[in-house]
Design an enzyme around this catalytic site. Structure first.
Site, PDB file in Angstrom:
ATOM      1  N   TYR A 178       0.860  -1.192   0.000  1.00  0.00           N
ATOM      2  CA  TYR A 178       0.000   0.000   0.000  1.00  0.00           C
ATOM      3  C   TYR A 178       0.892   1.236   0.000  1.00  0.00           C
ATOM      4  CZ  TYR A 178      -4.028   2.889   1.602  1.00  0.00           C
ATOM      5  OH  TYR A 178      -5.037   3.823   1.742  1.00  0.00           O
ATOM      6  N   LYS A 187      -0.863  -1.031  -4.392  1.00  0.00           N
ATOM      7  CA  LYS A 187      -1.922  -0.022  -4.445  1.00  0.00           C
ATOM      8  C   LYS A 187      -1.272   1.350  -4.498  1.00  0.00           C
ATOM      9  CE  LYS A 187      -5.875   1.913  -1.993  1.00  0.00           C
ATOM     10  NZ  LYS A 187      -6.521   2.095  -0.674  1.00  0.00           N
TER      11      LYS A 187
END
Length: 303
Positions: free
Chosen positions: A139, A167
């Site tokens: 992330y 992400k």
């Protein structure tokens, strides 16, 4: 069944964590929200991230959210559990709990607050991966963590077969494209709804977003138009998506999105306020968001 990068290159809703007026978790509303999202075409659920107030929940509550989402999804769509935490020990515990709950994959921010070196960050991720049998999405959200993943800093993780994606909650499309070029088998997932169309053009295969559940029909339409080669059409849809986002940001994006999600949650009703230190929405905020909801209804009716 092993979750692959292809399974996660989809339109995933970063789901809110509903609460009652006293702040207690409402798993019944969470299940209703998942059901409504599946019905309307959401292709995955992302739990306990920024939109889900993950770092403001207790470990037990985070586990409850994942358990509820997995049960409600009922193997129809993947459920990704964000397990980022201050310490490696806590991240491992959350990851193991998510695995037992049946999550499809994990996601994790890098460790925050202290200034850690690059090797410490990689070791943190590998310690979590060593403790479970689930794949992981890195992330990247540098504006919150102070750590930005680029090809140079993320290469060691992207080269690990247990890491199946990243992400990209950052506007750096160049970094996304460079990572995609070097590690093309990974799922590069957009994390900023306002650049969904540009991110797809840069190599993203899907998105995980705060407003995906609110306006999944628009995201589906934008993707479809882009796949058909209609860039101007996709840009027009992105503009509508951004109209909603700009209003949410003007109020306070996470509390505002949570409020509007309750309005559209298949009759589930209010999802409650975000936890302190987020401020409660004022009556004027709610009126503004009600007007935005009516405008969004008009956008969706035209799809």
């Amino acid at each position: 069944m092993v979750t692959t990068a292809a399974d996660l290159g989809v339109l995933m809703a970063a789901i809110a964590s509903p609460a009652d007026p006293d702040g207690a978790l409402r798993t019944d509303l969470l299940a209703a929200l998942v059901e409504d999202y599946v019905r309307r075409g959401v292709e995955g659920i992302y739990c306990c991230g920024s939109s889900g107030e993950g770092l403001l929940l207790t470990d037990d509550e985070r586990t409850q959210v994942v358990e509820t989402a997995v049960e409600a999804a009922a193997d129809r769509i993947p459920v990704v559990a964000h397990v980022g935490a201050l310490s490696t020990r806590d991240a491992i515990s959350l990851a193991q709990r998510a695995e037992r709950a049946g999550a499809s994959a994990l996601s994790m921010i890098p460790p925050i607050y202290y200034s850690y070196g690059a090797h410490a960050v990689v070791d943190h991720y590998r310690a979590v991966l060593d403790a479970v049998d689930l794949p992981l999405i890195v992330y990247n959200i540098p504006q919150f963590t102070g750590t930005e993943f680029t090809l140079e800093s993320a290469g060691a993780l992207l080269g690990d077969p247990r890491v199946i994606g990243l992400k990209q909650t950052a506007h750096n499309m160049y970094a996304l494209e460079r990572m995609k070029d070097a590690f093309p088998d990974k799922a590069y997932i957009n994390g900023f709804d306002e650049v969904f169309v540009p991110a797809l053009a840069a190599g993203a295969r899907g998105t995980i977003g705060t407003t995906v559940g609110l306006q999944i029909e628009l995201f589906l339409q934008a993707r479809r138009l882009l796949e058909q080669g209609d860039l101007p059409g996709a840009q027009r849809v992105q503009s509508r998506i951004n109209r909603v986002i700009s209003e949410l940001v003007a109020v306070d994006v996470f509390p505002a999105a949570k409020y509007l999600s309750g309005r559209s949650a298949g009759g589930a009703g209010s999802l409650g306020d975000c936890r302190r230190p987020f401020r409660p929405l004022s009556p004027a905020d709610r009126a503004r968001l009600d007007a935005l909801g009516e405008e969004l209804d008009g956008f969706l009716a035209e799809v």
